[in-house]
Design an enzyme around this catalytic site. Sequence first.
Site, PDB file in Angstrom:
ATOM      1  N   GLY A   1       0.814  -1.207   0.000  1.00 25.72           N
ATOM      2  CA  GLY A   1       0.000   0.000   0.000  1.00 25.72           C
ATOM      3  C   GLY A   1       0.846   1.255   0.000  1.00 25.72           C
ATOM      4  O   GLY A   1       2.014   1.235  -0.397  1.00 25.72           O
TER       5      GLY A   1
ATOM      6  N   VAL B   1       1.909   5.166   2.050  1.00 23.11           N
ATOM      7  CA  VAL B   1       2.005   5.897   3.319  1.00 23.11           C
ATOM      8  C   VAL B   1       1.908   7.382   3.032  1.00 23.11           C
ATOM      9  O   VAL B   1       2.613   7.912   2.168  1.00 23.11           O
ATOM     10  CB  VAL B   1       3.334   5.583   4.041  1.00 23.11           C
ATOM     11  CG1 VAL B   1       3.389   6.327   5.378  1.00 23.11           C
ATOM     12  CG2 VAL B   1       3.492   4.088   4.272  1.00 23.11           C
TER      13      VAL B   1
ATOM     14  N   LYS C   1      -0.699   4.782   7.035  1.00 23.93           N
ATOM     15  CA  LYS C   1      -0.356   3.670   6.149  1.00 23.93           C
ATOM     16  C   LYS C   1      -1.654   3.036   5.670  1.00 23.93           C
ATOM     17  O   LYS C   1      -2.339   2.320   6.402  1.00 23.93           O
ATOM     18  CB  LYS C   1       0.507   2.658   6.904  1.00 23.93           C
ATOM     19  CG  LYS C   1       0.883   1.430   6.118  1.00 23.93           C
ATOM     20  CD  LYS C   1       1.690   0.489   7.010  1.00 23.93           C
ATOM     21  CE  LYS C   1       1.961  -0.848   6.340  1.00 23.93           C
ATOM     22  NZ  LYS C   1       2.676  -1.763   7.248  1.00 23.93           N
TER      23      LYS C   1
ATOM     24  N   ASP D   1      10.839  -9.438   8.056  1.00 22.66           N
ATOM     25  CA  ASP D   1      11.131  -8.566   6.913  1.00 22.66           C
ATOM     26  C   ASP D   1      12.028  -7.399   7.325  1.00 22.66           C
ATOM     27  O   ASP D   1      11.735  -6.240   7.019  1.00 22.66           O
ATOM     28  CB  ASP D   1       9.825  -8.052   6.299  1.00 22.66           C
ATOM     29  CG  ASP D   1      10.011  -7.556   4.862  1.00 22.66           C
ATOM     30  OD1 ASP D   1      11.038  -7.892   4.242  1.00 22.66           O
ATOM     31  OD2 ASP D   1       9.127  -6.832   4.357  1.00 22.66           O
TER      32      ASP D   1
END
Length: 523
Positions: A252, A254, A268, A363
């Site tokens: 997505g 921000v 976000k 991540d």
Amino acid sequence: MLQHLYLDSNKFSSNFPLSLWKMSGLLYLDVSQNSVEGEVSSEIGGLKAIVELYLSSNHFSGMIPSTFGELQNLQNLDLSNNSFFGKIPLSFANLISLKDLNLSLNALSGTIPKSLEKLSYLKSINVSFNDLEGEIPSGGVFANSTMQSFLGNKGLCGMHILEIPACAITNPGKQSKLKEVVLKIVTPVVIASFLIFLFVSIWIMKRQKKGKSKDVEKVPEIGTHQLVSYHEIQQATNNFDESNLIGQGRSGSVYKGTLFGGTAVAIKALDLENDQVCKRFDTECEVMRNVRHRNLVSVITTCSSDYIRAFVLRYMPNGSLENWLYREESHLNLLQRVTVMLDAAMAVEYLHHGHVTPIVHCDLKPANVLLDEDMVAHVGDFGISKILAVSKSVAHTETLGTLGYIAPEYGSEGIVSSSGDVYSYGIMLMEVLTRRRPTDEEVCNENLDLRKWIIQSFAGSMMDVVDANIFCEEEQITCKSEICIASMIELALDCTKEMPESRITMKDVVKRLNKINNAFLET
């Protein structure tokens, strides 16, 4: 007749020979950076002439013998990074020649002896990362000590050092005065605060009742902040105007926005067309319910409706670590890079070891490390994180992280564990030092990756590996800088070993980075 004995930086692992403690003519003894085990014998008092004694970074255990107090010629004593427990011996007050004392990274408990104030030659003391409690003395060496010497001791207090909490008042006279203050000032303030809270609660309840329109949101409980609607997020971002876009990724976008009476926030907004991303929203909510740490990006609130899934985050004005590494106009010096990576390490250590159920980030990369107005680093983006069951140290998943940062076992078998995060952290540490992405074509090919490239290149000149922007053009590269970089490269290599069980833990990473940072800051 032996006077100097240096055994440091080897792989000795046995107990210490008792005969060495009886060498009355020995002046200098260094056995640091080994794996020596066992307790320090009370016969250490036999080293009558000893001037410098270094036992750091071993596996010494047990209590520190009181016979240390018999070493009245001792000037430098380093017992750091071992497993000593119990109290700091009161006999240390007899070390009248002592100049430097390092007891950090042990499991010492009790209070810091006030008698250490009387050691007139003592210029440096470090008791960080123990289990000490009580008031920090204020005289002698303590008068000029900084917070760095006392970090990691949750029970310490004291008025004279910034950021260390003040001690509770125990004097009866002062307590009676305190009661008067409470009765006259604090009590009315508490009552007024309660009334304000009551009015605000009634206002929020009324506001929520009005939310039965299309704009009603079901928001997972994140904190105590007021909830926001899709309409409010539209207004905060000027209807998601591109001028407010500060980041974009697979999940997505921000946006910078303004909410809650002018507070700048980062919003976000997830891509609702991606089912996997929507599932990650639930995962991230679950993680954020369980974590609170100064080096994690804090979630203020969330918004979940038919139109949007969004997090309202604390705004980080200095952007991501990735931007600082690769934007031409932004450069981080060596100290900043050490500090940022220490901040990130403390965040991941908290995720792995700060809960009954460990959290694996999955991540870790520079894009997910954000910097606030004071350049303090915060780890964020928990969209594919995994909360490990109490009985399991590993899990399996089909959701992968970012290519180049993924541990070998994660990419090939889908095995998720805390050691996978350690591997990703090690790759990120290499990238921060070299300014080379793990997917850089100049570095990586069929037979070479970032780790192998560093090992090959580091055998030559250090500057062939390190990002030239670490040092200003006019800045001299000192021996201390070279030691710092070499130590960080060594740490990164220990994090990225191929077999998960061979890698160090994030607790070890934080300990070693603290030592690297402290050594670099020493004048």
